[in-house]
Write a protein that holds these residues in place. Structure first.
Motif, PDB file in Angstrom:
ATOM      1  N   LEU A  27       0.831  -1.206   0.000  1.00 22.66           N
ATOM      2  CA  LEU A  27       0.000   0.000   0.000  1.00 22.66           C
ATOM      3  C   LEU A  27       0.864   1.254   0.000  1.00 22.66           C
ATOM      4  N   ARG A  28       1.959   1.205   0.762  1.00 22.72           N
ATOM      5  CA  ARG A  28       2.832   2.374   0.820  1.00 22.72           C
ATOM      6  C   ARG A  28       3.433   2.677  -0.541  1.00 22.72           C
ATOM      7  N   ARG A  29       3.847   1.639  -1.247  1.00 28.34           N
ATOM      8  CA  ARG A  29       4.420   1.830  -2.589  1.00 28.34           C
ATOM      9  C   ARG A  29       3.361   2.317  -3.571  1.00 28.34           C
ATOM     10  N   ALA A  30       2.140   1.806  -3.436  1.00 30.67           N
ATOM     11  CA  ALA A  30       1.075   2.164  -4.373  1.00 30.67           C
ATOM     12  C   ALA A  30       0.550   3.578  -4.132  1.00 30.67           C
ATOM     13  N   ALA A  31       0.613   4.046  -2.887  1.00 29.67           N
ATOM     14  CA  ALA A  31       0.075   5.372  -2.553  1.00 29.67           C
ATOM     15  C   ALA A  31       1.122   6.175  -1.784  1.00 29.67           C
ATOM     16  N   PRO A  32       2.213   6.571  -2.436  1.00 30.52           N
ATOM     17  CA  PRO A  32       3.295   7.267  -1.723  1.00 30.52           C
ATOM     18  C   PRO A  32       2.886   8.622  -1.158  1.00 30.52           C
ATOM     19  N   PRO A  46       6.732  -2.657  13.587  1.00 33.50           N
ATOM     20  CA  PRO A  46       7.408  -1.434  13.133  1.00 33.50           C
ATOM     21  C   PRO A  46       8.894  -1.649  12.857  1.00 33.50           C
ATOM     22  N   ARG A  47       9.517  -2.600  13.542  1.00 36.89           N
ATOM     23  CA  ARG A  47      10.927  -2.902  13.250  1.00 36.89           C
ATOM     24  C   ARG A  47      11.061  -3.563  11.879  1.00 36.89           C
ATOM     25  N   SER A  51      11.992   0.184   7.039  1.00 35.29           N
ATOM     26  CA  SER A  51      12.514   0.720   5.783  1.00 35.29           C
ATOM     27  C   SER A  51      11.468   1.507   4.994  1.00 35.29           C
ATOM     28  N   LEU A  52      10.219   1.512   5.432  1.00 37.51           N
ATOM     29  CA  LEU A  52       9.192   2.252   4.704  1.00 37.51           C
ATOM     30  C   LEU A  52       9.501   3.745   4.707  1.00 37.51           C
ATOM     31  N   ALA A  53       9.142   4.395   3.626  1.00 34.71           N
ATOM     32  CA  ALA A  53       9.410   5.831   3.486  1.00 34.71           C
ATOM     33  C   ALA A  53       8.540   6.633   4.439  1.00 34.71           C
ATOM     34  N   GLY A  54       8.798   7.939   4.518  1.00 33.69           N
ATOM     35  CA  GLY A  54       8.020   8.818   5.375  1.00 33.69           C
ATOM     36  C   GLY A  54       6.554   8.807   5.019  1.00 33.69           C
ATOM     37  N   GLY A  55       5.737   9.305   5.948  1.00 34.28           N
ATOM     38  CA  GLY A  55       4.302   9.287   5.731  1.00 34.28           C
ATOM     39  C   GLY A  55       3.631   8.103   6.367  1.00 34.28           C
ATOM     40  N   VAL A  56       4.417   7.256   7.072  1.00 32.25           N
ATOM     41  CA  VAL A  56       3.868   6.103   7.773  1.00 32.25           C
ATOM     42  C   VAL A  56       3.991   6.362   9.270  1.00 32.25           C
TER      43      VAL A  56
END
Length: 406
Positions: A27-32, A46-47, A51-56
């Protein structure tokens, strides 16, 4: 857009935890550009997704939400204690933490349906309804019955439903009396460790000698380990010694002990390895070197290890329960769920015919690639956006309209 995702599983639970990890990252990749709020129960999540980008944003979700004062939370804990003493569980707690955030949509996985109290559009992922097919003889309301009731609460309050196969869709529509447009088939993704290790050839695990079959599954009665043990005995009578590795969370210790006892009764101690939860790397290695992956579960409609076996290039022998024949297709062999003789003959065929085994590997990889796992997030995001539209135009009845359920 603000998306909430309720991830209530923990790593030792196996497939469900992997599903949450995959879905959140996809979902993060699909809706950055979206803000993704992940409500979690176990600190490992969360560990694992660091590596997920900001916004999470990761938010610890505790039953009897953190906004409540100490006394009401203690009361709930006492109530939970008595539920456990009676071998039952509350239907669902209204978790006030979810009401603090102005979400456009909240996603949760049945039977954990906390997301329906988020005051927004809701997407409910339903792995299966097969627990409704089992009779439970107990004086108290069983855990299975509470699963069914929780799922019904989710059905009343959700805008759109994600299932993983055509039979899963049929089950949910029949149970929930749902309009077809509200149920979307999105095949179950492979666990994240598959992508991590699929291109790396790992050494044969020391716990087993080749040739062996692999059955990764919880130790639960409906996982039906016995049919595999009886098939091994058939093969040994024919002079073919084939080992088996059973690995997975020991969800029911008494059942695991029963499996060990049957191993002794059949004198298969030198052919069977009983493992609990194994690391991602060890599981990938077990897939890579197995002669076949066997899926003997009486629970469906589909199972994640079938996709994983295809990805790792391992032939599949599955029982005929639910939609597993649909899932396997032409990429493996099917046996009647309790027919150890047919299972044994299928395994004998794969051991003795390397060309046939290689053909099943080729078909499996082709079918797995057709799932387009890299695009899974976009397909899922499209369903999420449809849920928001349905909520605005045809909202379901909301439990929050009549107050919290406990």
């Amino acid at each position: 857009m603000r998306i909430g995702y309720v991830a209530r599983w923990w790593p030792e639970f196996g497939g469900s935890y992997h599903y949450d990890r995959f879905a959140i990252a996809a979902l993060r990749r699909a809706a950055p550009d979206a803000e993704l709020l992940v409500f979690y129960a176990d600190d490992q999540l969360p560990r694992d997704l660091a590596s997920l980008a900001g916004g999470v944003v990761f938010i610890k979700l505790i039953d009897g939400a953190t906004s409540m004062r100490l006394f009401p939370r203690l009361v709930r804990r006492v109530i939970r204690f008595f539920y456990e003493m009676l071998s039952v569980q509350p239907i669902v707690f209204a978790n006030l933490e979810l009401k603090k955030h102005r979400l456009d949509v909240c996603i949760s996985t049945a039977p954990f349906v906390d997301g329906v109290f988020a005051d927004c559009a809701n997407v409910l992922m339903v792995h299966d309804l097969w627990y409704r097919r089992y009779e439970v003889k107990h004086w108290a309301v069983s855990r299975v019955d509470w699963w069914s009731l929780r799922t019904q609460v989710g059905i009343w309050n959700s805008d759109l439903f994600i299932v993983e196969s055509p039979l899963g869709k049929h089950d949910l529509q029949e149970f929930g009396k749902l309009d077809e447009k509200r149920v979307k088939v999105v095949p179950l993704p492979a666990a994240p460790f598959v992508a991590q290790y699929v291109d790396e050839r790992l050494p044969l695990p020391e716990i087993v000698s080749s040739p062996y079959i692999l059955y990764p599954a919880h130790f639960l009665p409906f996982k039906n380990h016995a049919v595999i043990l009886r098939a091994l005995l058939h093969l040994r009578v024919k002079g073919l010694r084939l080992c088996a590795v059973f690995c997975g969370p020991v969800t029911a210790p008494d059942y695991r002990n029963q499996v060990a006892q049957l191993v002794e009764e059949l004198e298969l101690e030198d052919q069977v390895v009983l493992q609990g939860f194994v690391s991602d790397r060890d599981l990938a290695a077990l897939y890579q070197h197995a002669t076949a992956v066997v899926m003997a579960s009486k629970f469906g409609p589909t199972n994640m290890p079938i996709w994983e076996a295809m990805a790792f290039g391992t032939p599949i022998v599955s029982c005929d329960v639910g939609d597993m024949p649909w899932q396997v297709g032409e990429a493996g062999l099917i046996f009647p769920v309790d027919d150890d003789a047919v299972l044994a003959s299928h395994l004998e065929l794969l051991v003795n015919d390397s060309e046939l085994a290689a053909e099943y590997v080729r078909r499996g990889k082709k079918k797995f690639s057709s799932l387009r796992q890299a695009e899974w997030g976009m397909v899922f995001l499209d369903a999420v956006q449809q849920a928001i539209l349905l909520h605005e135009t045809e909202p379901p009845w909301k439990a929050s309209d009549i107050g919290p359920l406990v």
